[in-house]
Design an enzyme around this catalytic site. Structure first.
Site, PDB file in Angstrom:
ATOM      1  N   GLY A 196       6.542  -1.570   6.942  1.00 21.20           N
ATOM      2  CA  GLY A 196       7.935  -1.988   7.035  1.00 21.20           C
ATOM      3  C   GLY A 196       8.833  -1.036   7.804  1.00 21.20           C
ATOM      4  N   GLU A 197       9.970  -1.578   8.244  1.00 20.65           N
ATOM      5  CA  GLU A 197      11.009  -0.804   8.923  1.00 20.65           C
ATOM      6  C   GLU A 197      12.127  -0.554   7.900  1.00 20.65           C
ATOM      7  OE1 GLU A 197      12.039   0.783  11.842  1.00 20.65           O
ATOM      8  OE2 GLU A 197      13.803   1.039  10.582  1.00 20.65           O
TER       9      GLU A 197
ATOM     10  N   CYS B 109       3.414   8.640   0.817  1.00 19.11           N
ATOM     11  CA  CYS B 109       3.931   7.720   1.834  1.00 19.11           C
ATOM     12  C   CYS B 109       4.128   6.360   1.173  1.00 19.11           C
ATOM     13  CB  CYS B 109       2.928   7.631   2.981  1.00 19.11           C
ATOM     14  SG  CYS B 109       3.374   6.414   4.239  1.00 19.11           S
TER      15      CYS B 109
ATOM     16  N   SER C 259      11.831   6.980   8.159  1.00 23.84           N
ATOM     17  CA  SER C 259      11.490   6.788   9.570  1.00 23.84           C
ATOM     18  C   SER C 259      12.087   5.472  10.072  1.00 23.84           C
ATOM     19  CB  SER C 259       9.978   6.767   9.751  1.00 23.84           C
ATOM     20  OG  SER C 259       9.466   5.511   9.415  1.00 23.84           O
TER      21      SER C 259
ATOM     22  N   GLU D 204       0.844  -1.189   0.000  1.00 21.02           N
ATOM     23  CA  GLU D 204       0.000   0.000   0.000  1.00 21.02           C
ATOM     24  C   GLU D 204       0.885   1.246   0.000  1.00 21.02           C
ATOM     25  OE1 GLU D 204      -4.097  -1.485   2.023  1.00 21.02           O
ATOM     26  OE2 GLU D 204      -2.583  -0.796   3.419  1.00 21.02           O
TER      27      GLU D 204
ATOM     28  N   CYS E 124      -1.762   6.797   9.605  1.00 18.12           N
ATOM     29  CA  CYS E 124      -0.577   6.208  10.226  1.00 18.12           C
ATOM     30  C   CYS E 124      -0.933   4.951  11.009  1.00 18.12           C
ATOM     31  CB  CYS E 124       0.042   7.212  11.197  1.00 18.12           C
ATOM     32  SG  CYS E 124       1.062   8.389  10.372  1.00 18.12           S
TER      33      CYS E 124
ATOM     34  N   CYS F 214       5.790  -6.433   8.312  1.00 16.18           N
ATOM     35  CA  CYS F 214       6.856  -5.870   9.156  1.00 16.18           C
ATOM     36  C   CYS F 214       7.100  -6.823  10.319  1.00 16.18           C
ATOM     37  CB  CYS F 214       6.452  -4.496   9.677  1.00 16.18           C
ATOM     38  SG  CYS F 214       7.764  -3.696  10.638  1.00 16.18           S
TER      39      CYS F 214
ATOM     40  N   CYS G 164       0.127  -1.088  15.520  1.00 18.90           N
ATOM     41  CA  CYS G 164       0.312  -0.938  14.073  1.00 18.90           C
ATOM     42  C   CYS G 164      -0.222  -2.166  13.326  1.00 18.90           C
ATOM     43  CB  CYS G 164       1.802  -0.747  13.778  1.00 18.90           C
ATOM     44  SG  CYS G 164       2.169  -0.700  12.023  1.00 18.90           S
TER      45      CYS G 164
ATOM     46  N   SER H 115      10.602   7.002  15.464  1.00 26.21           N
ATOM     47  CA  SER H 115       9.300   6.628  16.042  1.00 26.21           C
ATOM     48  C   SER H 115       9.521   6.293  17.511  1.00 26.21           C
ATOM     49  CB  SER H 115       8.731   5.412  15.296  1.00 26.21           C
ATOM     50  OG  SER H 115       8.499   5.747  13.950  1.00 26.21           O
ATOM     51  N   LEU H 116       9.331   7.275  18.359  1.00 27.20           N
ATOM     52  CA  LEU H 116       9.653   7.117  19.781  1.00 27.20           C
ATOM     53  C   LEU H 116       8.477   6.498  20.546  1.00 27.20           C
ATOM     54  CD1 LEU H 116      11.728   7.689  22.049  1.00 27.20           C
ATOM     55  CD2 LEU H 116      10.625   9.912  22.354  1.00 27.20           C
ATOM     56  N   HIS H 117       7.362   7.169  20.560  1.00 23.21           N
ATOM     57  CA  HIS H 117       6.078   6.680  21.090  1.00 23.21           C
ATOM     58  C   HIS H 117       6.004   6.526  22.609  1.00 23.21           C
ATOM     59  CE1 HIS H 117       5.165   6.235  16.939  1.00 23.21           C
ATOM     60  NE2 HIS H 117       5.844   5.130  16.758  1.00 23.21           N
TER      61      HIS H 117
ATOM     62  N   ASN I 218      -4.703   5.925  15.498  1.00 26.82           N
ATOM     63  CA  ASN I 218      -5.719   5.536  14.520  1.00 26.82           C
ATOM     64  C   ASN I 218      -6.079   4.075  14.758  1.00 26.82           C
ATOM     65  OD1 ASN I 218      -5.714   8.040  12.944  1.00 26.82           O
ATOM     66  ND2 ASN I 218      -3.611   7.452  12.465  1.00 26.82           N
TER      67      ASN I 218
ATOM     68  N   CYS J  43       5.263  -3.624  16.542  1.00 21.89           N
ATOM     69  CA  CYS J  43       4.691  -2.506  17.312  1.00 21.89           C
ATOM     70  C   CYS J  43       3.198  -2.790  17.510  1.00 21.89           C
ATOM     71  CB  CYS J  43       4.899  -1.185  16.588  1.00 21.89           C
ATOM     72  SG  CYS J  43       6.644  -0.856  16.242  1.00 21.89           S
TER      73      CYS J  43
HETATM   74  S1  SF4 Z   1       5.176   1.142  13.299  1.00 21.28           S
HETATM   75 FE1  SF4 Z   1       6.630   0.824  11.596  1.00 21.28          FE
HETATM   76  S2  SF4 Z   1       8.228  -0.468  12.508  1.00 21.28           S
HETATM   77 FE2  SF4 Z   1       6.477  -0.623  13.890  1.00 21.28          FE
HETATM   78  S3  SF4 Z   1       5.347  -2.435  13.181  1.00 21.28           S
HETATM   79 FE3  SF4 Z   1       4.469  -0.647  12.111  1.00 21.28          FE
HETATM   80  S4  SF4 Z   1       5.552  -0.543  10.172  1.00 21.28           S
HETATM   81 FE4  SF4 Z   1       6.762  -1.844  11.529  1.00 21.28          FE
END
Ligand code: SF4
Length: 360
Positions: free
Chosen positions: A170-171, A113, A202, A98, A348, A120, A127, A225-227, A301, A124
Site C-alpha cells: 500500500g501507499e 514493516c 514511505s 502481510e 522489499c 495497492c 512491486c 521512493s524515488l527509483h 528483489n 509500480c
Molecule cells: S512500491 Fe509501494 S506504492 Fe508502489 S506499488 Fe508497491 S506498495 Fe504500492
C-alpha cells in the site's frame, strides 16, 4: 461508541483511552480501568491477561462479550533462513495483509514493516503488492494489530521492536488519516509508547500527503521512493510520476526536511539496465546536491513479471558498486539496504495481496 463498518464488534486495537472509557462508563462500570488496560495491551503486543490486571469479573465478562481482544489472526508464519519472519494476518473485516519482522543491526533489536492497504493502486512495475490492484484501505486498528503482532514476536525471541516502517503493501499517503491515527496510538505515550522518531512513512511521492505530514509536524521519518532520477525512466516504472514528477517530489521532500528538521530517506530500487547506469547515478548525485538526506540503494528483489509484462532483474555486483561509487564521489550519503527475507518473499517489493475469506 465505536462500531465497525461491517457490523462486527470493535476490537481493543480500534480504541483510544477516551473511546474505551466511554464504553466502560456506558456499561455502568469504572472507566478508570481503560488506560491501564490499553497500556498493558500495547506493552505486551496484545497478549494482555484481564485476570492479572484485576479489573474485576464484571468488567472482564462485559469486555469479553462486547469487544474483541484481537481483530487479526495469524494465517501463516514463515521464517527465512536469515531469521526474518513474515506473517500473513487474516482480518475480521475481510482480507489479509502481510507484515515482516527483521533483525536490526544492533543485537537484541528488531525492525518491523507494516502494510497500510490491502493491495495497492499505484502500479509500480517492480512491486508485487500492486499486481491485483487495491482491495481496500486498512483501518487504523488493523494497522495497530500488525504492530502488536510484530512487538509480540520480537518479545518472544528476546528482542525489542525498535523501528517500524510503513513499507509493506500500500501507499500510506492514500490512506493518510488511518495511517496517522494508527501512528498516534503506536507512538504516543498514552498507548504504545513507541516514539514518533522510530517510525518511518514511505511514499511514492504523493505531494499533498508529504506537505500535510510536514504541516502537521508528526516527527516521523519520511522515505521517498524515488527509483529513478529522470522523468522518462521514472514514469516507466512508477506511473504516479506522471502526476507528480521528479522535480515536484524532490521539492516536497526538501520542504519536509526544512520544516521538520528530520533527515529523509531516498529509496532507490536498482533494476538491471533500467535505472542503474553511470549517467543515472550522476543525475541522482545532482538531484541530491545540497540536500541532507540518506539514499538507500535496494538491489531489486525478484517478483516475476511486472504489470507491464516486463521481467526485471538485479544489476550485477560490479554495476551496483559502480553506481554507489559515483554517488559517494558526488558527496551523497548512500548505503545498500541489506536484503532480508527474500527466500520467503518478505523482501522489499515482494509483499503481495492474498485474497483470504474472512475466516477469523
Ligand atoms: S512500491 Fe509501494 S506504492 Fe508502489 S506499488 Fe508497491 S506498495 Fe504500492
Amino acid at each position: 461508541m465505536i462500531t465497525t463498518s461491517s457490523n462486527t464488534r470493535s476490537a481493543l486495537s480500534d480504541h483510544t483511552v477516551a473511546s474505551l472509557k466511554t464504553h466502560i462508563a456506558h456499561w455502568g462500570m469504572n472507566p478508570h480501568h481503560a488506560a491501564r488496560l490499553l497500556k498493558e495491551y500495547y506493552r505486551t503486543g496484545g497478549r494482555v491477561d484481564f485476570n492479572e490486571l484485576k479489573i474485576g469479573n464484571a468488567l472482564e465478562t462485559k469486555l469479553s462479550a462486547e469487544i474483541e481482544l484481537r481483530q487479526a489472526t495469524m494465517l501463516e508464519r514463515k521464517v527465512s533462513s536469515d531469521g526474518t519472519v513474515k506473517f500473513l494476518l487474516g482480518l475480521k473485516r475481510g482480507g489479509a495483509v502481510e507484515a515482516v519482522l527483521m533483525d536490526s543491526a544492533t543485537p537484541g533489536r528488531a525492525a518491523g514493516c507494516v502494510s497500510s492497504q490491502i493491495g495497492c493502486a499505484m502500479g509500480c512495475d517492480f512491486c508485487a503488492s500492486t499486481k491485483r490492484g487495491l482491495e481496500r484501505n486498512l483501518e487504523a486498528g488493523e494497522i495497530v494489530e500488525q504492530f502488536l503482532q510484530l512487538r509480540a514476536e520480537a518479545l518472544s525471541s528476546g528482542r525489542q521492536l525498535r523501528t517500524l516502517v510503513f513499507m509493506g503493501m500500500g501507499e500510506p499517503m492514500q490512506n493518510y488519516d488511518n495511517v496517522v491515527t494508527a501512528v498516534e496510538r503506536i507512538a504516543g505515550e498514552d498507548l504504545g509508547e513507541f516514539g514518533w522518531r522510530q517510525i518511518c512513512i514511505s511514499t511514492v511521492g504523493i505531494v499533498p500527503g508529504i506537505d500535510r505530514l510536514a504541516d502537521e509536524d508528526r516527527n516521523v521519518v519520511l522515505a521517498l521512493s524515488l527509483h529513478a532520477p529522470d522523468d522518462e525512466t521514472r514514469s516507466r516504472i512508477v506511473p504516479m510520476n506522471k502526476r507528480y514528477p521528479v522535480s515536484e517530489i524532490m521539492a516536497a521532500t526538501r520542504r519536509y526536511a526544512d520544516k521538520t528538521g528530520r533527515i529523509p530517506n531516498i529509496e532507490y530500487c536498482l533494476l538491471n539496465g533500467i535505472n542503474d547506469s553511470d549517467e543515472q547515478a550522476r543525475m541522482l548525485g545532482e538531484l541530491m546536491r545540497g540536500f541532507r538526506a540518506h539514499v538507500n540503494l535496494i538491489p531489486y528483489n525478484w517478483i516475476g513479471t511486472g504489470l507491464s509484462g516486463t521481467e526485471y532483474s538485479q544489476p550485477p555486483p560490479e554495476r551496483l558498486t559502480a553506481f554507489m561509487t559515483i554517488l559517494r564521489d558526488a558527496g551523497v550519503h548512500a548505503h545498500f539496504r541489506k536484503t532480508r527475507g527474500e527466500d520467503v518473499n518478505a523482501a522489499c517489493g515482494q509483499l503481495r495481496e492474498i485474497t483470504v475469506a474472512a475466516t477469523v
